[in-house]
Design an enzyme around this catalytic site. Structure first.
Site, PDB file in Angstrom:
ATOM      1  N   ARG A 187      32.689  59.611  80.956  1.00 39.99           N
ATOM      2  CA  ARG A 187      32.661  58.164  80.718  1.00 39.99           C
ATOM      3  C   ARG A 187      31.419  57.741  79.918  1.00 39.99           C
ATOM      4  O   ARG A 187      30.566  58.555  79.578  1.00 39.99           O
ATOM      5  CB  ARG A 187      32.768  57.371  82.015  1.00 39.99           C
ATOM      6  CG  ARG A 187      34.137  57.523  82.663  1.00 39.99           C
ATOM      7  CD  ARG A 187      34.678  56.179  83.129  1.00 39.99           C
ATOM      8  NE  ARG A 187      36.019  56.325  83.667  1.00 39.99           N
ATOM      9  CZ  ARG A 187      36.276  56.501  84.943  1.00 39.99           C
ATOM     10  NH1 ARG A 187      35.305  56.548  85.817  1.00 39.99           N
ATOM     11  NH2 ARG A 187      37.525  56.618  85.335  1.00 39.99           N
TER      12      ARG A 187
ATOM     13  N   GLU B 124      29.176  62.439  85.346  1.00 40.82           N
ATOM     14  CA  GLU B 124      29.042  61.019  85.708  1.00 40.82           C
ATOM     15  C   GLU B 124      28.152  60.932  86.951  1.00 40.82           C
ATOM     16  O   GLU B 124      28.350  61.690  87.898  1.00 40.82           O
ATOM     17  CB  GLU B 124      30.433  60.459  86.011  1.00 40.82           C
ATOM     18  CG  GLU B 124      30.464  58.968  86.200  1.00 40.82           C
ATOM     19  CD  GLU B 124      31.905  58.449  86.352  1.00 40.82           C
ATOM     20  OE1 GLU B 124      32.227  57.484  85.673  1.00 40.82           O
ATOM     21  OE2 GLU B 124      32.666  59.001  87.159  1.00 40.82           O
TER      22      GLU B 124
END
Ligand code: DGT
Length: 253
Positions: free
Chosen positions: A120, A52
């Site tokens: 994510r 991320e």
């Protein structure tokens, strides 16, 4: 990890793009996604794990001089009403870029379908964080309408390139995430309360377990979700990790 995956042959660049399997790791703040991602990367050469881009949000650069102009993560925590919408435009854009990154060439030379694993996705950006900020009143109804409009447009334009084939949900009680958040001590997060983690937990549960979040993308409703009990100390306990990695392998390879 040495079990042989299905073999496919490639015929050209477009075929390559469609051949990639994309999986995202989802879960609450500080549940252990980065640790999980790193362990996964060490466990095999058969997949690419893409972290991320949190560093980018902590250091927004000026477009021309590339000098650091601000820490948007900190601004969002300090004044969520002012900065949440800006934060979501930036986080979603960086997630979009990440999901569009082609996998390294060596993955195409290996047997089987190349797998990219993301921390994510553009989907948690919308259905966990942005939605939560809207429900908390930190994003107003105009901002929420604008966000949803460009989000749907971009995801639909990129089509298969940003579709996921799987989601790994690292699930843990918010209290456990609170403990881990305290242990890592990221400066920007010092004001994060248990209540906020409980709300984010509820958003994950609605989306990935209860399936009650209203999703705009039909394909997303069909993505299989692998739920792992992340309250277990998978970093310290090799037996837990072996079990996790077997489940991941059996699900996606
Ligand atoms: P991990 O590995 O599970 O401990 O998680 P981290 O720290 O690698 O990543 P995470 O999910 O805690 O995100 C980093 C920080 O950024 C954290 O304070 C939560 C925040 N954050 C991440 N994505 C979003 C977002 O889309 N919106 C908002 N408002 N905050 C976000």
């Amino acid at each position: 990890l040495l079990r042989s995956p299905h073999c496919h042959s490639s015929t050209g660049p477009m075929d390559d793009i469609n051949r990639v399997k994309r999986v995202s790791i989802e879960g609450n703040i500080a549940v252990g996604k980065s640790t999980f991602a790193q362990l996964l990367q060490f466990a095999g050469q058969d997949w690419e794990v893409v972290p991320e881009p949190v560093g980018k949000w902590q250091s927004i650069e000026s477009g021309s001089s590339q000098q650091k102009v601000s820490n948007l993560l900190d601004m969002m925590y300090q004044d969520p009403q002012r900065w949440s919408y800006t934060f979501q435009t930036n986080s979603c854009m960086s997630r979009m870029r990440t999901q569009l990154q082609p996998p390294p060439a060596h993955l195409f030379r290996a047997e089987g379908v190349p797998v990219q694993v993301f921390e994510r996705s553009v989907y948690s950006d919308r259905y966990v964080f942005a939605l939560n900020m809207f429900e908390l009143g930190c994003i107003n109804s105009t901002e929420w309408a604008v966000y949803q409009d460009w989000h749907s447009f971009l995801v639909e334009q990129f089509g298969r390139q940003v579709e996921l084939e799987g989601i790994i949900y690292l699930r843990a009680p918010p209290q456990k995430c609170m403990e881990r958040l305290g242990q890592r001590g990221r400066v920007e997060e010092k004001g994060v309360q248990l209540d906020y983690l409980e709300k984010l937990h509820t958003q994950h549960e609605r989306w990935l377990i209860d399936k009650s979040t209203k999703l705009h993308f039909e394909q997303l409703t069909r993505v299989p979700v692998l739920v792992l009990d992340a309250s277990l100390e998978f970093e310290e306990d090799p037996k837990v990790w072996d079990k996790f990695i077997t489940q991941v392998w059996d699900s996606y390879f």
